[in-house]
Write an enzyme that holds these catalytic residues in place. Sequence first.
Site, PDB file in Angstrom:
ATOM      1  N   LYS A  42       0.814  -1.218   0.000  1.00  0.00           N
ATOM      2  CA  LYS A  42       0.000   0.000   0.000  1.00  0.00           C
ATOM      3  C   LYS A  42       0.847   1.267   0.000  1.00  0.00           C
ATOM      4  O   LYS A  42       0.357   2.340  -0.361  1.00  0.00           O
ATOM      5  CB  LYS A  42      -0.940   0.001   1.216  1.00  0.00           C
ATOM      6  CG  LYS A  42      -2.050  -1.044   1.139  1.00  0.00           C
ATOM      7  CD  LYS A  42      -2.979  -0.796  -0.036  1.00  0.00           C
ATOM      8  CE  LYS A  42      -4.151  -1.770  -0.051  1.00  0.00           C
ATOM      9  NZ  LYS A  42      -5.037  -1.558  -1.218  1.00  0.00           N
ATOM     10  N   ASP A  71      -4.649  -4.846  -6.057  1.00  0.00           N
ATOM     11  CA  ASP A  71      -5.032  -3.526  -6.561  1.00  0.00           C
ATOM     12  C   ASP A  71      -4.410  -3.155  -7.908  1.00  0.00           C
ATOM     13  O   ASP A  71      -5.104  -2.754  -8.835  1.00  0.00           O
ATOM     14  CB  ASP A  71      -4.703  -2.471  -5.498  1.00  0.00           C
ATOM     15  CG  ASP A  71      -5.155  -1.064  -5.892  1.00  0.00           C
ATOM     16  OD1 ASP A  71      -5.986  -0.944  -6.809  1.00  0.00           O
ATOM     17  OD2 ASP A  71      -4.685  -0.098  -5.268  1.00  0.00           O
ATOM     18  N   THR A 135      -8.486  -6.907  13.226  1.00  0.00           N
ATOM     19  CA  THR A 135      -7.122  -7.036  12.716  1.00  0.00           C
ATOM     20  C   THR A 135      -6.413  -5.697  12.768  1.00  0.00           C
ATOM     21  O   THR A 135      -7.038  -4.651  12.581  1.00  0.00           O
ATOM     22  CB  THR A 135      -7.122  -7.571  11.268  1.00  0.00           C
ATOM     23  OG1 THR A 135      -5.787  -7.564  10.773  1.00  0.00           O
ATOM     24  CG2 THR A 135      -7.999  -6.718  10.359  1.00  0.00           C
ATOM     25  N   LYS A 138      -4.367  -3.681   8.721  1.00  0.00           N
ATOM     26  CA  LYS A 138      -4.811  -2.644   7.800  1.00  0.00           C
ATOM     27  C   LYS A 138      -5.947  -1.861   8.445  1.00  0.00           C
ATOM     28  O   LYS A 138      -6.635  -2.353   9.338  1.00  0.00           O
ATOM     29  CB  LYS A 138      -5.262  -3.235   6.463  1.00  0.00           C
ATOM     30  CG  LYS A 138      -6.451  -4.177   6.566  1.00  0.00           C
ATOM     31  CD  LYS A 138      -6.892  -4.688   5.198  1.00  0.00           C
ATOM     32  CE  LYS A 138      -7.547  -3.610   4.386  1.00  0.00           C
ATOM     33  NZ  LYS A 138      -8.170  -4.130   3.139  1.00  0.00           N
ATOM     34  N   LYS A 356     -29.125 -22.645  25.261  1.00  0.00           N
ATOM     35  CA  LYS A 356     -30.382 -22.876  25.974  1.00  0.00           C
ATOM     36  C   LYS A 356     -30.980 -21.543  26.402  1.00  0.00           C
ATOM     37  O   LYS A 356     -30.264 -20.667  26.911  1.00  0.00           O
ATOM     38  CB  LYS A 356     -30.117 -23.779  27.183  1.00  0.00           C
ATOM     39  CG  LYS A 356     -31.248 -23.880  28.189  1.00  0.00           C
ATOM     40  CD  LYS A 356     -31.027 -22.945  29.358  1.00  0.00           C
ATOM     41  CE  LYS A 356     -32.347 -22.663  30.064  1.00  0.00           C
ATOM     42  NZ  LYS A 356     -32.246 -21.470  30.939  1.00  0.00           N
ATOM     43  N   CYS A 434     -31.835 -21.472  35.113  1.00  0.00           N
ATOM     44  CA  CYS A 434     -30.379 -21.613  35.229  1.00  0.00           C
ATOM     45  C   CYS A 434     -30.007 -23.033  35.643  1.00  0.00           C
ATOM     46  O   CYS A 434     -28.986 -23.576  35.209  1.00  0.00           O
ATOM     47  CB  CYS A 434     -29.826 -20.609  36.238  1.00  0.00           C
ATOM     48  SG  CYS A 434     -30.109 -18.880  35.762  1.00  0.00           S
TER      49      CYS A 434
END
Length: 521
Positions: A42, A71, A135, A138, A356, A434
Site C-alpha cells: 500500500k 489492486d 485485525t 490494515k 439454551k 439456570c
Amino acid sequence: MPIDYSLYLVTGRDLLPEGTTYLESLEESLRGGVTVVQIREKHAGTLEFLDIARQSKTLCDKYQVPLIINDRVDIALAVSADGVHLGQTDMPVCTARSLLPPNTIIGVSCNNLEHVQQAIKDCVDYVGIGAVWPTGTKQLSNPVIGVRGVGPLLAALDGTTIKAVAIGGIKSDNLLRTLHGSISPSGHKLDGIAVVSEIVASREPFKISGTLRDTFAAWNAYTMKQEAKPSVVYTTENVKSGVADLMHVIRTTNPLIHQITNVVVTNQSANATLALGASPIMATAPEEMEDLSRVLGALLINFGTIKDKEGMILAGKYANREKKPVVFDPVGVGATQFRRKTAAQLLNTWQASVIKGNAGELGALAESQEVQAKGVDSVGIGFADPAKAVKDLAQRERCVVALTGKTDWVSDGTTVVRLDNGHELLGDITGSGCMVGTCIATFCAAAWTRASTENGPGMLVRGDMLLGAVGGILALTIAAEAAAYRSDVRGSGTFLPALIDELYNLKPETVLEKARIQVTS
C-alpha cells in the site's frame, strides 16, 4: 488449472520480525505449505512495487504457487502475475477484465451481501470475505462481520463456481472456530483462509504455515467424513434409552462441570450438579481457564450478571481447543444492548455445543419479532412455530438449541424433540431456568465421555449434544414433578430443597417411565 485457495498468504513487509528479510520469509512460507500468495504494497512506489513483485513471482514459480497482485493491474501485467485482487474502491472488475489476459484470476473483497451479489454479477473467480476477526494489519473501512456473519455470504454463492476465502485476524488459535462457524445452512464451506500477520510476523514461517495448512486439511477431511456418515435416526424410545445411559455415565464418572454463572444461582446450581452425581467448580478468574479446560467434563457459561466477560471468553476458547462441550445460557439477552453485544462477541469467539434459553432469549438471538423479553422473562404468546424456530436457530448457530417453557423444544438443526414434563412451581423459584442449564451441561459432559470412549478423545458427534440437552431438561422437569407432589412441599420455599432431593434420587428407570417426549424432523 484449478487453484488451491486453502492457505492464502497476504504479504506485509512492515510486519516482518527484525533480522528476517522479505524473500527469506516468503520462501519459508511457500515451503511450509502456502498455496496462493497475494502481494500487498500500500505504501511502496511503483518501481519498488515492481521489483518486489518480480522477485516474488520468481519464488512463486519455483514452488508452482499462483501470484496475485493487490489492486495494481499494471504491476500484474508487468510481471505476468496469475491474478489481481480488488477492493470495493479499486478498479471495477469489468475494466480490469478488459485489460488483463484471458484466464487471469480476479478476486474481490466482500464485507456484506450486496458486495457478494455484485461479485457474482461480475463473474469473479473468488471472493475474500471479512474482516472475520479484528485485525491490526490494515485500516478497516467496513465493520468486522464476525465468524457468524460468514455463513449468509457463503449461502449467496450456492450454485456458482466462485470460491471463497475468509480474511481478517485469522490465527492458529481461532482457525477451527473460523472454519466451523463459517458454513452456510446448506453446507457451503470456505475454500480457504487468507492469513497475514500469523505468518509474516512469525520467526518460524515454515512451521506456522505447515500448522495452518495441516489444520485446514484435517478440518476438510473431518467434515467430509461426517457428511459421508449415515444420518442418525432418532425415535422416542432410543432418545429415552440414550438419556438413561447418560445417567449411568454421570454416576460412574463424576464429571467436573465448570460453571461461570450468575451470582443469584451459584449455590443452587452447584447443589443440582452434586445431586446428579457430577462435581461443580464455579471458577471465574481468567488465569484459571486454560488449566481447567484440560480436566473439565463440560463448561456452562450463564451470563445473567455479566461480571466475568474476560473469563467467559477465555473459558470458551480453551474448552473449544480441548473439544469439550460448551453450554451457553444467554440469560436476559434481549433486555439491553450491552447483553446483545456481549452474546454476539462470545458466540463469535467460541463455538457453543448447546444454546439454551426461553422464548425471549432465543428470539433476541434469532433477531425475531415474534417474542419480546421483560428482564429475564419472555412476554407475549411466544413463537408461532417453536419447532421451526429452534431448528432454524440450530442450523444458523451450528449447534443444539434448547427452548425452555411450559413445553420444551430441542433441535440439532435436523431433528426436533418436544418435551412435556415439568410443573408450574418451577416458575415460582429463582433460577430454575439456570438449573436447567446446569443439568444440560452435566448430561453433555456424559455424552462427551461416552463419545470419547467409543470414537477416541474428543470425537464428538452431533447427536451426543442433542441427547445431552434432552437429558438435562428431562432430569430437572421429571424431578420437579416428583417434588411438587410430595407431602412436605407447601409452596416455593419447600419446593426448592425437595427438587434437589428428587434430582439426587432420580433413577434411569424413572426417566424411561415418566418422560413425555415426541421426536420429529
